[in-house]
Design a protein around this motif. Sequence first.
Motif, PDB file in Angstrom:
ATOM      1  N   ILE A 145       0.839  -1.200   0.000  1.00 41.60           N
ATOM      2  CA  ILE A 145       0.000   0.000   0.000  1.00 41.60           C
ATOM      3  C   ILE A 145       0.877   1.255   0.000  1.00 41.60           C
ATOM      4  O   ILE A 145       0.626   2.222  -0.725  1.00 41.60           O
ATOM      5  CB  ILE A 145      -0.937  -0.017   1.220  1.00 41.60           C
ATOM      6  CG1 ILE A 145      -1.982  -1.139   1.051  1.00 41.60           C
ATOM      7  CG2 ILE A 145      -1.621   1.335   1.404  1.00 41.60           C
ATOM      8  CD1 ILE A 145      -2.798  -1.431   2.292  1.00 41.60           C
ATOM      9  N   ALA A 146       1.945   1.214   0.797  1.00 38.50           N
ATOM     10  CA  ALA A 146       2.868   2.353   0.842  1.00 38.50           C
ATOM     11  C   ALA A 146       3.585   2.534  -0.493  1.00 38.50           C
ATOM     12  O   ALA A 146       3.806   3.658  -0.956  1.00 38.50           O
ATOM     13  CB  ALA A 146       3.879   2.151   1.962  1.00 38.50           C
ATOM     14  N   ALA A 147       3.950   1.406  -1.131  1.00 37.99           N
ATOM     15  CA  ALA A 147       4.651   1.475  -2.417  1.00 37.99           C
ATOM     16  C   ALA A 147       3.792   2.150  -3.477  1.00 37.99           C
ATOM     17  O   ALA A 147       4.309   2.875  -4.340  1.00 37.99           O
ATOM     18  CB  ALA A 147       5.043   0.067  -2.874  1.00 37.99           C
ATOM     19  N   LYS A 177       8.144  -7.069   3.819  1.00 37.89           N
ATOM     20  CA  LYS A 177       7.933  -5.718   3.299  1.00 37.89           C
ATOM     21  C   LYS A 177       8.339  -5.654   1.824  1.00 37.89           C
ATOM     22  O   LYS A 177       7.662  -5.031   1.002  1.00 37.89           O
ATOM     23  CB  LYS A 177       8.743  -4.700   4.106  1.00 37.89           C
ATOM     24  CG  LYS A 177       8.244  -4.508   5.530  1.00 37.89           C
ATOM     25  CD  LYS A 177       9.089  -3.461   6.251  1.00 37.89           C
ATOM     26  CE  LYS A 177       8.609  -3.258   7.677  1.00 37.89           C
ATOM     27  NZ  LYS A 177       9.443  -2.275   8.413  1.00 37.89           N
ATOM     28  N   ASN A 178       9.432  -6.296   1.497  1.00 37.58           N
ATOM     29  CA  ASN A 178       9.888  -6.284   0.107  1.00 37.58           C
ATOM     30  C   ASN A 178       8.955  -7.086  -0.799  1.00 37.58           C
ATOM     31  O   ASN A 178       8.806  -6.790  -1.981  1.00 37.58           O
ATOM     32  CB  ASN A 178      11.307  -6.831   0.016  1.00 37.58           C
ATOM     33  CG  ASN A 178      12.323  -5.829   0.524  1.00 37.58           C
ATOM     34  OD1 ASN A 178      12.070  -4.634   0.547  1.00 37.58           O
ATOM     35  ND2 ASN A 178      13.470  -6.311   0.960  1.00 37.58           N
ATOM     36  N   LEU A 179       8.331  -8.116  -0.215  1.00 37.74           N
ATOM     37  CA  LEU A 179       7.384  -8.914  -0.991  1.00 37.74           C
ATOM     38  C   LEU A 179       6.195  -8.055  -1.415  1.00 37.74           C
ATOM     39  O   LEU A 179       5.781  -8.046  -2.580  1.00 37.74           O
ATOM     40  CB  LEU A 179       6.913 -10.114  -0.162  1.00 37.74           C
ATOM     41  CG  LEU A 179       5.950 -11.072  -0.858  1.00 37.74           C
ATOM     42  CD1 LEU A 179       6.586 -11.665  -2.113  1.00 37.74           C
ATOM     43  CD2 LEU A 179       5.532 -12.186   0.096  1.00 37.74           C
ATOM     44  N   GLY A 180       5.644  -7.314  -0.458  1.00 37.77           N
ATOM     45  CA  GLY A 180       4.517  -6.445  -0.776  1.00 37.77           C
ATOM     46  C   GLY A 180       4.907  -5.320  -1.727  1.00 37.77           C
ATOM     47  O   GLY A 180       4.154  -4.962  -2.634  1.00 37.77           O
ATOM     48  N   TYR A 181       6.105  -4.781  -1.514  1.00 36.97           N
ATOM     49  CA  TYR A 181       6.612  -3.691  -2.361  1.00 36.97           C
ATOM     50  C   TYR A 181       6.745  -4.171  -3.803  1.00 36.97           C
ATOM     51  O   TYR A 181       6.303  -3.501  -4.746  1.00 36.97           O
ATOM     52  CB  TYR A 181       7.968  -3.250  -1.817  1.00 36.97           C
ATOM     53  CG  TYR A 181       8.577  -2.043  -2.488  1.00 36.97           C
ATOM     54  CD1 TYR A 181       8.388  -0.760  -1.972  1.00 36.97           C
ATOM     55  CD2 TYR A 181       9.380  -2.179  -3.618  1.00 36.97           C
ATOM     56  CE1 TYR A 181       8.968   0.357  -2.575  1.00 36.97           C
ATOM     57  CE2 TYR A 181       9.956  -1.077  -4.228  1.00 36.97           C
ATOM     58  CZ  TYR A 181       9.758   0.188  -3.702  1.00 36.97           C
ATOM     59  OH  TYR A 181      10.335   1.281  -4.310  1.00 36.97           O
ATOM     60  N   LEU A 182       7.327  -5.335  -3.974  1.00 35.94           N
ATOM     61  CA  LEU A 182       7.518  -5.892  -5.313  1.00 35.94           C
ATOM     62  C   LEU A 182       6.190  -6.202  -5.990  1.00 35.94           C
ATOM     63  O   LEU A 182       5.991  -5.915  -7.179  1.00 35.94           O
ATOM     64  CB  LEU A 182       8.368  -7.159  -5.218  1.00 35.94           C
ATOM     65  CG  LEU A 182       8.632  -7.909  -6.519  1.00 35.94           C
ATOM     66  CD1 LEU A 182       9.300  -7.003  -7.535  1.00 35.94           C
ATOM     67  CD2 LEU A 182       9.504  -9.122  -6.255  1.00 35.94           C
ATOM     68  N   PHE A 195      10.798  -5.511 -15.693  1.00 43.68           N
ATOM     69  CA  PHE A 195      10.179  -4.273 -15.225  1.00 43.68           C
ATOM     70  C   PHE A 195      10.990  -3.744 -14.052  1.00 43.68           C
ATOM     71  O   PHE A 195      11.754  -4.471 -13.420  1.00 43.68           O
ATOM     72  CB  PHE A 195       8.717  -4.487 -14.829  1.00 43.68           C
ATOM     73  CG  PHE A 195       8.522  -5.364 -13.629  1.00 43.68           C
ATOM     74  CD1 PHE A 195       8.457  -4.834 -12.352  1.00 43.68           C
ATOM     75  CD2 PHE A 195       8.407  -6.738 -13.772  1.00 43.68           C
ATOM     76  CE1 PHE A 195       8.266  -5.636 -11.244  1.00 43.68           C
ATOM     77  CE2 PHE A 195       8.222  -7.559 -12.669  1.00 43.68           C
ATOM     78  CZ  PHE A 195       8.155  -7.003 -11.402  1.00 43.68           C
ATOM     79  N   LYS A 196      10.820  -2.471 -13.781  1.00 45.97           N
ATOM     80  CA  LYS A 196      11.544  -1.848 -12.671  1.00 45.97           C
ATOM     81  C   LYS A 196      10.633  -1.772 -11.449  1.00 45.97           C
ATOM     82  O   LYS A 196       9.491  -1.330 -11.536  1.00 45.97           O
ATOM     83  CB  LYS A 196      12.030  -0.458 -13.066  1.00 45.97           C
ATOM     84  CG  LYS A 196      13.121  -0.498 -14.128  1.00 45.97           C
ATOM     85  CD  LYS A 196      13.608   0.895 -14.490  1.00 45.97           C
ATOM     86  CE  LYS A 196      14.728   0.814 -15.546  1.00 45.97           C
ATOM     87  NZ  LYS A 196      15.186   2.169 -15.955  1.00 45.97           N
ATOM     88  N   ALA A 197      11.182  -2.204 -10.319  1.00 44.81           N
ATOM     89  CA  ALA A 197      10.408  -2.243  -9.077  1.00 44.81           C
ATOM     90  C   ALA A 197      10.982  -1.276  -8.054  1.00 44.81           C
ATOM     91  O   ALA A 197      11.433  -1.675  -6.974  1.00 44.81           O
ATOM     92  CB  ALA A 197      10.386  -3.659  -8.523  1.00 44.81           C
ATOM     93  N   GLY A 198      10.991   0.001  -8.384  1.00 42.21           N
ATOM     94  CA  GLY A 198      11.453   1.010  -7.447  1.00 42.21           C
ATOM     95  C   GLY A 198      12.813   0.705  -6.864  1.00 42.21           C
ATOM     96  O   GLY A 198      13.771   0.403  -7.590  1.00 42.21           O
TER      97      GLY A 198
END
Length: 366
Positions: A86-88, A306-311, A332-335
Amino acid sequence: MTDRPRTLWRTPRSLVTLATAGVLALGLVACGGTTKDSASSTGDAGAGGSTASADPNAPLKKGLKLAFLPKQINNPYETIVDNAGIAAAKEFSGEAKEVGPSDASASSQVSYINTLVQQQHDAILIAANDPNAVCGPLQQARAKNIKIVAYDSDTAPECRDLFINQASSEEIGRSQVKLLGGMIGNKGEIAILSATANATNQNTWIKFMKDELTKPEYKDMKLVKVAYGDDDDQKSFQEVQGLLQAYPNLKGIISPTTVGIAASARYISGSKYKGKVVLTGLGTPNQMRKFVKDDTVEKFALWDPKNLGYLASYAAASLASGQITGAEGEKFKAGKLGERTIGKSGEVILGPPTVFDKSNIDEFNF
């Protein structure tokens, strides 16, 4: 572990990314030069069978609406994953929310999928409780051009566009046996305390655990039972109690679920089995810290949720923006996680797991 978390795989500490615990790690995909069409020419139309073309140069759309649908809304691990996703979404000017059931039954997610379709979300991200029970509703969502990203626990491949996997399922399963075996000298009766009987990720990991146990070095280790706590704290607590009473010679337990390992540790820490039965599995550092420090648990593993959700969030945005279609080889680019490449069957892997013990657990906060 030994002196240092024998990170069965070592990742830079800066990536507290627990890709480290990647036991749960995820494979990210990317859009590179391969489009869905070019992949289709070699017989790969992507996990969902779409024939759309990818535009790697397309910008991420503004205002995308994403929804995270976890196995159950009150699962602390799932909460960490979803909050990070959600934050990402804010990084690419999107909106995201978490909705879901309070229980992890096979069909409990269906009504939520139907509602999200009615609300016209751009993407639904789901940790499936059952690989097939959600397929019909997910296919209906895809027919309306809603992108489907499975994370943590996969659906049937034809029912989603991508699967963001914590880590290689085989690596996770085999590493759990290696971790436990190293602590009990590869000898004795062992048991597994899983989540639900239908959980895709759990069953895949257990399959590889059983296969690992067929190797000659484990000839003196015997799996006596696979129990299910349904990712419910009280049921998991009761199941581990039952295992220890039913198998008085039990030497070790693997619980590859954050709810299960925490409930097991809580029971063992106050019982006569502390120091006699070895417990390991997948848990978060904050959840397991006190049990490591009081010697209930020596070592356990995980990836960074956290990285799982971000990705997963960036993968969904890339799909919804047309940068990728889910075909093998796309990038693709993941931030902050950088470029990712989509693997076979639309799978993107976060990374390898990290092993935690007294020597490193205070370095992590999640």
